[in-house]
Design an enzyme around this catalytic site. Structure first.
Site, PDB file in Angstrom:
ATOM      1  N   THR A 278       0.656  -0.719   0.409  1.00 51.26           N
ATOM      2  CA  THR A 278       0.231  -0.498  -0.236  1.00 51.26           C
ATOM      3  C   THR A 278       1.046   0.977  -0.249  1.00 51.26           C
ATOM      4  O   THR A 278       1.544   1.269   0.842  1.00 51.26           O
ATOM      5  CB  THR A 278      -1.115   0.103   0.916  1.00 51.26           C
ATOM      6  OG1 THR A 278      -1.711  -0.973   1.073  1.00 51.26           O
ATOM      7  CG2 THR A 278      -2.099   1.335   1.718  1.00 51.26           C
ATOM      8  N   PHE A 280       1.353   5.242   0.890  1.00 46.33           N
ATOM      9  CA  PHE A 280       0.551   6.509   1.418  1.00 46.33           C
ATOM     10  C   PHE A 280       0.854   7.660   0.771  1.00 46.33           C
ATOM     11  O   PHE A 280       2.048   7.374   0.486  1.00 46.33           O
ATOM     12  CB  PHE A 280       0.902   6.141   3.467  1.00 46.33           C
ATOM     13  CG  PHE A 280       0.018   4.498   3.063  1.00 46.33           C
ATOM     14  CD1 PHE A 280      -1.039   4.900   4.166  1.00 46.33           C
ATOM     15  CD2 PHE A 280       0.891   3.316   2.983  1.00 46.33           C
ATOM     16  CE1 PHE A 280      -2.179   3.512   5.056  1.00 46.33           C
ATOM     17  CE2 PHE A 280       0.221   2.261   3.931  1.00 46.33           C
ATOM     18  CZ  PHE A 280      -1.249   2.242   4.137  1.00 46.33           C
TER      19      PHE A 280
END
Ligand SMILES: O=C(O)C(=O)C[C@]1(C(=O)O)C=C[C@@H](O)C=C1
Length: 395
Positions: A278, A280
């Site tokens: 992921t 960010f």
């Protein structure tokens, strides 16, 4: 505002998500049903422990009211039993409504994130700023506001996942707020199946987690035949399981969340793709001064006139200067979804209007990046640089 003593006051359940079939269950959790259908059919916004929330006025379009037919309903827990750890000692998430009545203090960097302690967003904050003080917030909107109101110095928000794709809500919020992207964090996400101490995974009937996490573990969860229940964040799901003490419900969350909430790790690395990353973004009130000392990325958003090949020309400004694009995303322009163009003999044509978000590998300190944006400005109706920041990798 009076705070309730019980640690958890809210959770969410997916009744008939298109991907999950039409099973309906509260998984033994003691929920009071409170319809709050969500337009996008995937994600739940939410309310966390102890604090009441009034969603910001401009968020209202997301809730289409009772029985909207999108298959997602919100459930509110009426009672929680308390279980295992002293969950009251954990920091409570800020909500959009109570941001104005606290103040920041202390000298450590304060980093706001959505979720509760143990969430991947908090992991990302700690990867970027290992000594920071993390500030849990209940919604993405509240994370932006925490920085805008000087309650936090930085915000960390998920923007895309290597399996699940873009987190569109945060693209939209980026444009609605005036914060700058000052960094990125690529986090390896290893999901675990968590349960109450002593429980075996075969005994589970349901599993609770963030919709993205449930999607990332689709194959494993299907194999186990578990009913999926949606929550605001992975750690919040673990917290709910721990506080409710429901034996047949598990959570998908990190090993760190298991340690915080006193749960057992029943299986590790349950995501469908071994490499589950992921990305960010880190936001701040002020931009950083771009350098050329190390590889940088620049994020922009723009709109174009309608016409053949316009997007091709827009992208060519980068290719002409040998600038690598790492991401392109398009989002509807909410305030101007349709544009009427009188370009035919038969009447006017209607086009959808889009915003294009692009990340490219160059620093704004480099002339080639400045020339590329100058060139783009010749045919972009609107252009904003969202930030220029050093590249991160998933180490
Ligand atoms: O629920 C969490 O722990 C989060 O930090 C949110 C989030 C997301 O929004 O994608 C972050 C990383 C994982 O991909 C799953 C969930």
């Amino acid at each position: 505002m009076a705070l309730k003593a019980n640690p958890i006051t809210c959770a969410y359940a997916v009744l008939s998500h298109p991907h999950l079939g039409t099973k309906s269950s509260t998984c033994g959790l003691n929920f009071r049903k409170e319809f709050h259908g969500l337009g996008n059919g995937v994600c739940c916004r939410g309310v966390f422990a102890q604090r009441a929330i009034t969603p910001a006025e401009d968020e209202k379009p997301f809730s289409s009211g009772a029985g909207s037919g999108d298959g997602i309903s919100r459930f509110k827990e009426t009672e929680s039993t308390g279980f295992h750890k002293d969950l009251n000692s954990l920091p409570k998430p800020l909500s959009a409504t109570d941001l104005s009545c606290s103040s920041s203090g202390g000298s450590r960097v304060r980093v706001a994130y959505q979720g509760v302690p143990g969430s991947y967003s908090e992991d990302a904050a700690l990867k970027a700023y290992p000594k920071c003080e993390t500030v849990p917030c209940d919604e993405f909107e509240a994370v932006f506001q925490a920085v805008e109101l000087w309650l936090a110095d930085k915000a960390v928000l998920p923007i895309e996942n290597s399996v699940g794709g873009s987190i569109h809500r945060n693209y939209d919020l980026l444009l609605r707020h005036r914060l700058h992207i000052v960094g990125e964090v690529q986090l390896v996400v290893n999901h675990c199946l968590l349960g109450l101490p002593g429980i075996k995974k075969e005994e589970l009937k349901c599993v609770v987690s963030h919709p993205q996490a449930l999607d990332q573990c689709e194959m494993t969860l299907s194999k186990l035949g578990l009913i999926r229940v949606s929550a605001d964040d992975t750690a919040g799901a673990a917290q709910t399981i721990a506080s409710d003490g429901i034996r047949e419900t598990g959570a998908v969350a990190s090993a760190r969340a298991a340690a915080i909430y006193g749960l057992d790790v029943l299986e590790e690395r349950i995501q469908d793709e071994a490499d589950n990353i992921t990305r960010f973004m880190i936001l701040a009130r002020e931009p950083i001064i771009p350098g050329v000392d190390r590889p940088h990325k620049t994020s922009i958003v723009f709109t174009l006139e309608e016409g053949p090949g316009v997007l091709f020309k827009a992208l060519a400004v980068f290719s002409l200067r040998d600038i690598n694009l790492t991401k392109i995303e398009s989002r509807p322009q909410r305030k101007r979804p349709l544009r009427v163009v009188d370009d035919s003999n038969k009447g006017s044509a209607k086009y959808f209007d889009y915003l294009f978000y692009i990340d490219f590998e160059a620093s704004m300190a480099e002339p080639r990046a400045q020339f590329a944006l100058g060139h783009l400005q010749e045919f972009a109706r609107f252009l904003r640089v969202l930030g220029c920041y050093p590249l991160d990798n998933a180490s």
